[in-house]
Design an enzyme around this catalytic site. Structure first.
Site, PDB file in Angstrom:
ATOM      1  NE  ARG A 258      37.402  40.102  42.054  1.00 52.48           N
ATOM      2  CZ  ARG A 258      36.962  40.802  41.143  1.00 52.48           C
ATOM      3  NH1 ARG A 258      35.846  41.735  41.661  1.00 52.48           N
ATOM      4  NH2 ARG A 258      37.713  41.204  40.093  1.00 52.48           N
TER       5      ARG A 258
ATOM      6  CG  ASP B  18      34.750  44.551  39.637  1.00 53.72           C
ATOM      7  OD1 ASP B  18      35.029  45.266  38.787  1.00 53.72           O
ATOM      8  OD2 ASP B  18      34.770  42.939  39.464  1.00 53.72           O
ATOM      9  CB  SER B  19      30.564  47.071  40.331  1.00 51.11           C
ATOM     10  OG  SER B  19      30.264  46.757  41.667  1.00 51.11           O
TER      11      SER B  19
ATOM     12  N   GLY C 269      29.695  49.216  43.797  1.00 52.76           N
ATOM     13  CA  GLY C 269      28.304  49.411  44.209  1.00 52.76           C
ATOM     14  C   GLY C 269      28.343  49.432  45.710  1.00 52.76           C
TER      15      GLY C 269
ATOM     16  CG  ASP D 276      32.480  42.596  53.253  1.00 49.58           C
ATOM     17  OD1 ASP D 276      33.540  42.304  54.118  1.00 49.58           O
ATOM     18  OD2 ASP D 276      32.669  42.358  52.282  1.00 49.58           O
TER      19      ASP D 276
ATOM     20  CE  LYS E 189      28.320  43.483  50.282  1.00 46.86           C
ATOM     21  NZ  LYS E 189      29.811  43.019  51.126  1.00 46.86           N
TER      22      LYS E 189
ATOM     23  CG  ASP F  40      48.499  33.396  16.437  1.00 45.44           C
ATOM     24  OD1 ASP F  40      49.107  34.182  16.841  1.00 45.44           O
ATOM     25  OD2 ASP F  40      48.571  32.002  16.349  1.00 45.44           O
TER      26      ASP F  40
END
Length: 314
Positions: free
Chosen positions: A93, A220-221, A223, A167, A190, A34
């Site tokens: 985060r 992470d992404s 972007g 940033d 930004k 399991d």
């Protein structure tokens, strides 16, 4: 001194043990049908100073549970001291309430690690420095500054460099690298519409004709980094690269980086590289094993850890 590792990043654990000239403690991590996690230590750890290396990266919950169960096993085996070594602290985060009825999961995870039996925590580049205060046990937060500074000097030398913070929140981190490199500093202004989506608004600082190096703690992404690279090139930067401590690179992030103007994305090995990362032409990993290994030795010897690096005020 004993070193134990979970399954999140065994290559890093092996590199750290090789740096310290120690064998990894024999243990097995198994799952029942399991998917319950079972940990068994195959060596005597009674009265030992044990360091367990485990990043809480993808799959974050499985790796976190491995860490908790392993620490419980060590505590019940009468280890003298248990130090949780977290090259990447996955819930960092979620360090504050971002809206009504939302959790502060970083504090919850800190409580879980402490309750599971950790006597001390050693981690790298927390997303927010105040997370150290979430732990009620001694917590050492290392910085990748010395590793990155050395690599930038070897690859680029000094001169015509601009360190760019993607940033406003990362300005202190960027300044800590810019100062020893005698480099200029720029900031990307930004607007983030929602998690994982950002829009570059303005560049504070002169980047025309400069070699720009973006500096961040987590990608992470990707972007934000890719948008920033596009903006810097549009503003006249001759070359753009990025140095990031933790390469999460979820979803289509690797493809996004590969097709971006970034000449190179350099990351530490705090998170084990996926196959996509390993074959990407413009992504490179550098090892933090000597940094973490040195810190572990200092903790075991009861020597200063902060003397390893110049600690920026976070």
């Amino acid at each position: 001194m004993k070193i134990l590792t979970g399954n999140s990043n065994r290559p890093l654990a092996e590199a750290i043990s090789a740096f310290l000239n120690l064998e990894l403690t024999k243990a097995s991590v198994r799952r029942f049908s399991d998917m319950e996690i079972f940990v068994e230590i195959h060596e005597n750890v009674r009265g030992q100073d044990v360091f367990i290396i485990q990043s809480t990266s993808y799959p974050a919950n499985d790796n976190l549970m491995e860490l908790l169960v392993a620490m419980d096993a060590l505590k019940r085996a009468s280890a003298r001291r248990i130090t949780a070594v977290l090259p990447y602290f996955g819930y960092a985060r979620q360090d504050r309430k971002t809206g009504s009825r939302t959790p502060i999961s970083a504090k919850l995870v800190a409580n879980l690690i402490t309750s599971a039996g950790a006597d001390r925590v050693l981690t790298l580049e927390l997303h927010a420095g105040q997370i150290q205060g979430f732990f009620d046990i001694p917590t050492d937060n290392l910085f990748s500054t010395p590793v990155f500074t050395k690599d930038i000097l070897e690859r680029n030398g000094k001169g015509n460099l601009t360190i760019v913070s993607p940033d406003v929140g990362g300005v202190v981190r960027a300044r800590a690298i810019a100062k020893p490199l005698d480099a200029d500093l720029a900031i990307i202004d930004k607007r983030r519409e929602r998690a994982g989506v950002s829009e570059v608004m303005n560049i504070i600082g002169d980047v025309k004709g400069r070699r720009c190096i973006l500096l961040d703690d987590i990608v992470d992404s990707a972007g934000t980094l890719c948008n920033a690279a596009v903006a810097l090139k549009a503003a006249g930067a001759t070359a753009v690269s990025a140095y990031v401590t933790h390469g999460v690179l979820s979803g289509g992030a690797v493809a996004r980086v590969s097709s971006s103007p970034l000449e190179e994305l350099v990351m530490t090995d705090s998170i084990q590289a996926t196959e996509a990362v390993r074959v990407a032409q413009n992504i490179r990993q550098i090892s933090i094993a000597p940094l973490i290994g040195d810190a572990m030795q200092r903790i075991s010897d009861e020597r200063s850890v902060s003397s390893l690096f110049d600690v920026p005020a976070m």
